[in-house]
Design an enzyme around this catalytic site. Structure first.
Site, PDB file in Angstrom:
ATOM      1  N   SER A 175       6.086  -3.156   0.065  1.00 61.31           N
ATOM      2  CA  SER A 175       6.539  -2.202   1.080  1.00 61.31           C
ATOM      3  C   SER A 175       8.061  -2.294   1.255  1.00 61.31           C
ATOM      4  CB  SER A 175       5.794  -2.461   2.392  1.00 61.31           C
ATOM      5  OG  SER A 175       6.008  -1.421   3.310  1.00 61.31           O
ATOM      6  N   ASP A 211      -2.980   5.060   0.385  1.00 63.03           N
ATOM      7  CA  ASP A 211      -1.906   4.527   1.222  1.00 63.03           C
ATOM      8  C   ASP A 211      -1.469   5.596   2.220  1.00 63.03           C
ATOM      9  OD1 ASP A 211       0.580   3.623   2.248  1.00 63.03           O
ATOM     10  OD2 ASP A 211       0.952   2.467   0.431  1.00 63.03           O
ATOM     11  N   HIS A 220      -2.415   0.401   2.213  1.00 65.96           N
ATOM     12  CA  HIS A 220      -1.129  -0.279   2.374  1.00 65.96           C
ATOM     13  C   HIS A 220      -1.372  -1.570   3.161  1.00 65.96           C
ATOM     14  CE1 HIS A 220       3.308   0.308   2.163  1.00 65.96           C
ATOM     15  NE2 HIS A 220       3.322  -0.491   3.235  1.00 65.96           N
TER      16      HIS A 220
END
Length: 291
Positions: free
Chosen positions: A150, A228, A261
């Protein structure tokens, strides 16, 4: 040599997971990092792989949730995970919101006080920490890779693009490909860097750096989950890949069906990433060996 204080140690697979603290001259405060040491490093030096955590996460999350130690032991690489920000700096509201302050340094060097007194994470992870690791552990200097998740993926991009000869290998999992474009980061960046048009924000844009990259040939492994929730509005993967294509950076991109995610995603593909780095790092090791 930096004074390291051992905070935690446990046998894990064929090695030891440890956490150390030390005073950082760069961030002007106490810092921590996690390091996994395969048993082989007691006999000969090994390559080093760095992992940068995402927004709201830290080194503890990584070592407890990712399962990366098994892969590091199998692949004979030292695995280092720095904390994601300075702590206990006495900056007002440093722990007040999720998207700036503690666990949200964005791996940049702040230029605005009071953050600039401590939030120099880019210099910490690319200058001070590698020297500490090389000085205190059985590493092969120069044989290092970096990966991140990320916002930590963006930090990995910054680290590699701004230091073209520092890392042999680079990979990311669900990376935020440009923090300047991400809607969650604007407030933090203004606190760290000042108003957008009064400061040089562009030097912290992975897309901008990729588009003008002129370093050694570079190959990036990127894994992304199709489910995600941040994919469309926060990650800017398409724009990043286009910028890389312009400057000749090669990308191996995998869109993983159904993954989100989170650490379930990381845990599912971390072994692939450690193996990817190990192939490159050990190849350079053998190429440069005198034996």
């Amino acid at each position: 040599m930096t004074d390291l204080r051992l905070k935690f140690s446990s046998k894990c697979f064929n090695g030891f997971q440890k956490i150390y603290s030390h005073y950082s001259k760069v961030t002007n405060c106490e810092m921590q990092f996690a390091i996994y040491l395969p048993l082989e490093c007691e006999q000969y030096p090994l390559p080093v792989l760095y992992f940068l955590s995402g927004l709201g996460f830290d080194h503890i999350d990584f070592i407890e949730k990712s399962g990366a130690q098994k892969a590091a032991a199998q692949q004979s690489v030292i695995l280092v995970a720095p904390d994601s920000s300075p702590r206990n700096t006495n900056i007002p509201n440093e722990n007040g919101e999720w998207n700036f302050g503690i666990k949200a340094s964005y791996y940049i060097n702040a230029t605005q006080p009071p953050w600039s007194n401590h939030y120099k994470m880019f210099s910490y992870i690319t200058e001070e920490l590698p020297k500490i690791i090389d000085d205190n552990f059985s590493t092969l200097p120069g044989e290092r890779g970096i990966m991140g998740f990320s916002v930590g993926g963006h930090g990995a991009f910054l680290s590699a693009f701004k230091n073209p000869c520092l890392y042999r290998s680079l990979s990311t999992l669900a990376p935020v490909c440009d923090i300047l474009k991400a809607p969650h980061s604007a407030h933090a960046l203004e606190l760290y860097l000042g108003p957008q048009y009064d400061s040089n924000w562009d030097e912290w844009s992975a897309i901008n750096l990729a588009s003008c990259y002129e370093g050694p040939p570079l190959h990036i492994l990127i894994d992304q989950g199709s489910a995600d929730k941040y994919l469309k509005a926060h990650l800017f993967t398409k724009e990043f890949m286009e910028a890389c294509e312009k400057s000749g950076i090669e990308i191996d991109y995998n869109l993983r069906d159904g993954f989100g995610h989170n650490y379930y995603f990381i845990k599912s593909f971390i072994e692939d990433h450690v193996a990817y780095h190990a192939r490159i790092l050990h190849r350079f090791q053998m190429k440069n060996s005198k034996f």
